[in-house]
Design a protein around this motif. Sequence first.
Motif, mmCIF file in Angstrom:
data_model
loop_
_atom_site.group_PDB
_atom_site.id
_atom_site.type_symbol
_atom_site.label_atom_id
_atom_site.label_comp_id
_atom_site.label_asym_id
_atom_site.label_seq_id
_atom_site.Cartn_x
_atom_site.Cartn_y
_atom_site.Cartn_z
ATOM 1 N N VAL A 43 0.868 -1.074 0.076
ATOM 2 C CA VAL A 43 0.064 -0.053 0.133
ATOM 3 C C VAL A 43 0.785 1.347 0.146
ATOM 4 C CG1 VAL A 43 -1.454 1.395 1.534
ATOM 5 C CG2 VAL A 43 -2.025 -1.060 0.985
ATOM 6 N N THR A 44 2.014 1.147 0.795
ATOM 7 C CA THR A 44 2.892 2.317 0.770
ATOM 8 C C THR A 44 3.225 2.685 -0.529
ATOM 9 O OG1 THR A 44 3.627 1.817 2.973
ATOM 10 C CG2 THR A 44 5.021 3.250 1.680
ATOM 11 N N TRP A 45 3.993 1.634 -1.291
ATOM 12 C CA TRP A 45 4.450 1.865 -2.486
ATOM 13 C C TRP A 45 3.431 2.133 -3.710
ATOM 14 C CZ3 TRP A 45 8.812 3.912 -3.104
ATOM 15 C CH2 TRP A 45 9.776 3.635 -2.124
ATOM 16 N N ARG B 6 8.116 11.425 -15.209
ATOM 17 C CA ARG B 6 9.426 11.245 -15.017
ATOM 18 C C ARG B 6 9.704 10.985 -13.089
ATOM 19 N NH1 ARG B 6 14.059 14.383 -17.683
ATOM 20 N NH2 ARG B 6 13.033 13.082 -19.525
ATOM 21 N N CYS B 7 9.225 11.787 -12.450
ATOM 22 C CA CYS B 7 9.305 11.781 -11.025
ATOM 23 C C CYS B 7 8.441 10.402 -10.651
ATOM 24 C CB CYS B 7 8.537 12.785 -10.392
ATOM 25 S SG CYS B 7 8.597 12.836 -8.569
ATOM 26 N N ARG B 8 7.392 10.085 -11.151
ATOM 27 C CA ARG B 8 6.651 8.822 -11.020
ATOM 28 C C ARG B 8 7.498 7.478 -11.378
ATOM 29 N NH1 ARG B 8 1.546 5.614 -13.526
ATOM 30 N NH2 ARG B 8 0.939 4.510 -11.606
ATOM 31 N N LEU B 9 8.144 7.420 -12.642
ATOM 32 C CA LEU B 9 8.882 6.459 -13.110
ATOM 33 C C LEU B 9 10.160 6.115 -11.981
ATOM 34 C CD1 LEU B 9 9.917 4.465 -15.230
ATOM 35 C CD2 LEU B 9 11.093 6.349 -16.320
ATOM 36 N N TYR B 10 10.653 7.281 -11.570
ATOM 37 C CA TYR B 10 11.881 7.108 -10.655
ATOM 38 C C TYR B 10 11.330 6.573 -9.273
ATOM 39 C CZ TYR B 10 14.807 9.821 -13.793
ATOM 40 O OH TYR B 10 15.550 10.058 -14.855
ATOM 41 N N THR B 11 10.020 7.080 -8.857
ATOM 42 C CA THR B 11 9.478 6.553 -7.608
ATOM 43 C C THR B 11 9.351 5.293 -7.774
ATOM 44 O OG1 THR B 11 8.404 8.822 -6.980
ATOM 45 C CG2 THR B 11 7.530 6.779 -6.131
ATOM 46 N N GLN B 12 8.735 4.779 -9.019
ATOM 47 C CA GLN B 12 8.477 3.330 -9.110
ATOM 48 C C GLN B 12 9.730 2.619 -9.330
ATOM 49 O OE1 GLN B 12 6.007 3.963 -12.623
ATOM 50 N NE2 GLN B 12 4.152 3.386 -11.366
ATOM 51 N N GLY C 279 10.917 1.911 -5.673
ATOM 52 C CA GLY C 279 10.096 1.258 -5.084
ATOM 53 C C GLY C 279 10.152 -0.454 -5.497
ATOM 54 N N MET C 280 10.522 -0.598 -6.608
ATOM 55 C CA MET C 280 10.901 -1.956 -7.039
ATOM 56 C C MET C 280 12.209 -2.436 -6.386
ATOM 57 S SD MET C 280 9.827 -2.208 -11.140
ATOM 58 C CE MET C 280 11.110 -1.063 -11.811
ATOM 59 N N VAL C 281 13.113 -1.405 -6.115
ATOM 60 C CA VAL C 281 14.235 -1.987 -5.792
ATOM 61 C C VAL C 281 14.292 -2.302 -4.301
ATOM 62 C CG1 VAL C 281 16.453 -1.011 -5.130
ATOM 63 C CG2 VAL C 281 15.871 -0.880 -7.479
ATOM 64 N N SER C 282 13.306 -1.308 -3.565
ATOM 65 C CA SER C 282 13.039 -1.485 -2.282
ATOM 66 C C SER C 282 12.339 -2.853 -1.827
ATOM 67 C CB SER C 282 12.106 -0.217 -1.728
ATOM 68 O OG SER C 282 11.671 -0.322 -0.468
ATOM 69 N N ILE C 283 11.314 -3.038 -2.807
ATOM 70 C CA ILE C 283 10.358 -4.252 -2.488
ATOM 71 C C ILE C 283 11.425 -5.484 -2.691
ATOM 72 C CG2 ILE C 283 8.654 -5.524 -3.416
ATOM 73 C CD1 ILE C 283 7.147 -2.904 -3.842
ATOM 74 N N GLY D 149 11.041 11.196 -0.830
ATOM 75 C CA GLY D 149 10.689 12.624 -0.510
ATOM 76 C C GLY D 149 11.704 13.603 -1.027
ATOM 77 N N LEU D 150 13.026 13.438 -1.192
ATOM 78 C CA LEU D 150 14.038 13.964 -1.673
ATOM 79 C C LEU D 150 13.815 14.281 -3.013
ATOM 80 C CD1 LEU D 150 17.202 12.902 0.112
ATOM 81 C CD2 LEU D 150 15.957 14.902 0.619
ATOM 82 N N LEU D 151 13.296 13.051 -4.032
ATOM 83 C CA LEU D 151 13.135 13.259 -5.348
ATOM 84 C C LEU D 151 11.912 14.302 -5.633
ATOM 85 C CD1 LEU D 151 13.355 12.073 -8.175
ATOM 86 C CD2 LEU D 151 11.786 10.319 -7.524
ATOM 87 N N ASN D 152 11.009 14.317 -4.786
ATOM 88 C CA ASN D 152 9.717 15.294 -4.750
ATOM 89 C C ASN D 152 10.338 16.620 -4.549
ATOM 90 O OD1 ASN D 152 7.808 13.192 -5.337
ATOM 91 N ND2 ASN D 152 7.214 13.045 -3.326
#
Length: 174
Positions: free
Chosen positions: A27-29, A143-149, A152-156, A117-120
């Motif tokens: 849910v977070t990601w 682009r911000c959404r792509l970097y967030t994803q 998120g993928m690396v984090s998960i 947060g830093l990316l935002n």
Amino acid sequence: MDWYSSIFELIDLRSFSNLWYWIALAVTWSSASHWVLGVPFDMVHRARKAGGQAEEDLEAIAWINVRRILYIARVSGLWLLGLGSFLLTVLAMLGFFYRVEFAQAVFLIAFPMSLVGLLNISTARLIESEGASGELLRKRLTRCRLYTQMIGMVSIFVTSLWGMYVNQTVGVLG
């Protein structure tokens, strides 16, 4: 049975073997990739397709959130950076030095979210400096959404590997 053990039976602090932890992680990601700079990403699609009023709505909400994020960063950014760094350090020390599984689990969500947060903040500064609107604004948000994803993928992936490792070693050691 005392109340202390009743509470800790109800709230399982072995996070990586708890289904609720994995639901919270998902849910977070999911939320982080849907709300880009506080703007729901479906507005970007609608503005791209329809234009007109949808484009104006996107620009209005994006600029409100850009100004809000930058105001917070300029007024209390240094304090938030210090407090965030302190809390992440405490979680990392408790989790990985003292082997507190709950702290590990929280750290594995909080650290990558701090990167988001830093990316935002970086994206908001870029939008402000360019005076982005229209196609350029949609490009920056996408682009911000792509970097967030990607974060998120690396984090998960890292969290799932660490969770499997912890569950295997706890099963062997415990």
